[in-house]
Design a protein around this motif. Sequence first.
Motif, PDB file in Angstrom:
ATOM      1  N   ASP A 121     -16.464  15.984  22.529  1.00 52.36           N
ATOM      2  CA  ASP A 121     -15.020  16.015  22.260  1.00 52.36           C
ATOM      3  C   ASP A 121     -14.642  17.238  21.427  1.00 52.36           C
ATOM      4  OD1 ASP A 121     -14.669  13.694  23.699  1.00 52.36           O
ATOM      5  OD2 ASP A 121     -14.495  12.389  21.937  1.00 52.36           O
ATOM      6  N   VAL A 122     -15.463  17.574  20.436  1.00 52.02           N
ATOM      7  CA  VAL A 122     -15.193  18.743  19.597  1.00 52.02           C
ATOM      8  C   VAL A 122     -15.303  20.022  20.430  1.00 52.02           C
ATOM      9  CG1 VAL A 122     -16.031  20.132  17.640  1.00 52.02           C
ATOM     10  CG2 VAL A 122     -15.843  17.646  17.429  1.00 52.02           C
ATOM     11  N   VAL A 123     -16.338  20.135  21.221  1.00 50.40           N
ATOM     12  CA  VAL A 123     -16.515  21.319  22.068  1.00 50.40           C
ATOM     13  C   VAL A 123     -15.334  21.449  23.036  1.00 50.40           C
ATOM     14  CG1 VAL A 123     -17.924  22.360  23.888  1.00 50.40           C
ATOM     15  CG2 VAL A 123     -19.024  21.358  21.881  1.00 50.40           C
ATOM     16  N   SER A 124     -14.952  20.354  23.650  1.00 44.54           N
ATOM     17  CA  SER A 124     -13.826  20.367  24.580  1.00 44.54           C
ATOM     18  C   SER A 124     -12.538  20.776  23.878  1.00 44.54           C
ATOM     19  CB  SER A 124     -13.674  18.980  25.209  1.00 44.54           C
ATOM     20  OG  SER A 124     -12.579  18.972  26.090  1.00 44.54           O
ATOM     21  N   ARG A 125     -12.316  20.245  22.702  1.00 42.04           N
ATOM     22  CA  ARG A 125     -11.114  20.590  21.936  1.00 42.04           C
ATOM     23  C   ARG A 125     -11.122  22.066  21.566  1.00 42.04           C
ATOM     24  NH1 ARG A 125      -9.843  20.305  16.461  1.00 42.04           N
ATOM     25  NH2 ARG A 125     -11.827  19.314  15.983  1.00 42.04           N
ATOM     26  N   TRP A 126     -12.286  22.587  21.171  1.00 35.89           N
ATOM     27  CA  TRP A 126     -12.396  23.992  20.802  1.00 35.89           C
ATOM     28  C   TRP A 126     -12.145  24.896  22.013  1.00 35.89           C
ATOM     29  CZ3 TRP A 126     -15.841  28.060  21.942  1.00 35.89           C
ATOM     30  CH2 TRP A 126     -15.683  29.190  21.128  1.00 35.89           C
ATOM     31  N   LEU A 127     -12.769  24.574  23.144  1.00 37.19           N
ATOM     32  CA  LEU A 127     -12.570  25.395  24.341  1.00 37.19           C
ATOM     33  C   LEU A 127     -11.114  25.354  24.809  1.00 37.19           C
ATOM     34  CD1 LEU A 127     -15.857  24.537  26.266  1.00 37.19           C
ATOM     35  CD2 LEU A 127     -15.253  26.738  25.213  1.00 37.19           C
ATOM     36  N   THR A 128     -10.490  24.196  24.725  1.00 39.28           N
ATOM     37  CA  THR A 128      -9.089  24.070  25.092  1.00 39.28           C
ATOM     38  C   THR A 128      -8.210  24.893  24.155  1.00 39.28           C
ATOM     39  OG1 THR A 128      -9.494  21.876  26.007  1.00 39.28           O
ATOM     40  CG2 THR A 128      -7.212  22.419  25.484  1.00 39.28           C
ATOM     41  N   SER A 129      -8.586  24.954  22.895  1.00 39.48           N
ATOM     42  CA  SER A 129      -7.799  25.732  21.927  1.00 39.48           C
ATOM     43  C   SER A 129      -7.786  27.218  22.277  1.00 39.48           C
ATOM     44  CB  SER A 129      -8.325  25.522  20.509  1.00 39.48           C
ATOM     45  OG  SER A 129      -9.469  26.315  20.251  1.00 39.48           O
TER      46      SER A 129
END
Length: 144
Positions: A121-129
């Motif tokens: 979830d953190v990786v996904s949130r970071w990539l989306t950012s």
Amino acid sequence: MQPDRRLIYLMSVGFRRLQRGMEQQSLSAAQAGVLFVLGQKDGALIGEVADTLDLVPSAMTGLATRMERAGFIRRQRDDQDSRALRLYLTPAGRDARKHATARAQGLNAKLIEGFSEAEIDVVSRWLTSLQRKFPKDTEQSQTE
């Protein structure tokens, strides 16, 4: 041991390796992207596909030409606007999409292997950012 924080380098190397992992005998990662888009919206305008894949129009035109020659898609003029081109999957394109989907699912499974749901979830949130921090028109506004 400190984690490697050279994020641009790590993303660049990781991206190239993922692209190679996604590529199949006669299908590039970019072509697979087109097949995925058309699988969701067959008959999409060529500009819509380019926008979805974050490609400039000239790159999309060349990509569509190669894919049409390979028999994966067909181009057709729009009924309401003869200047606009729509892209459609051919039977060979639908078959290639099935194989590319299976390949992508396998790669996604490998990507998350060994990580918790919270970490993903953190990786996904970071990539989306990254999409918000570096919008598509950033290059254009910097050159104007």
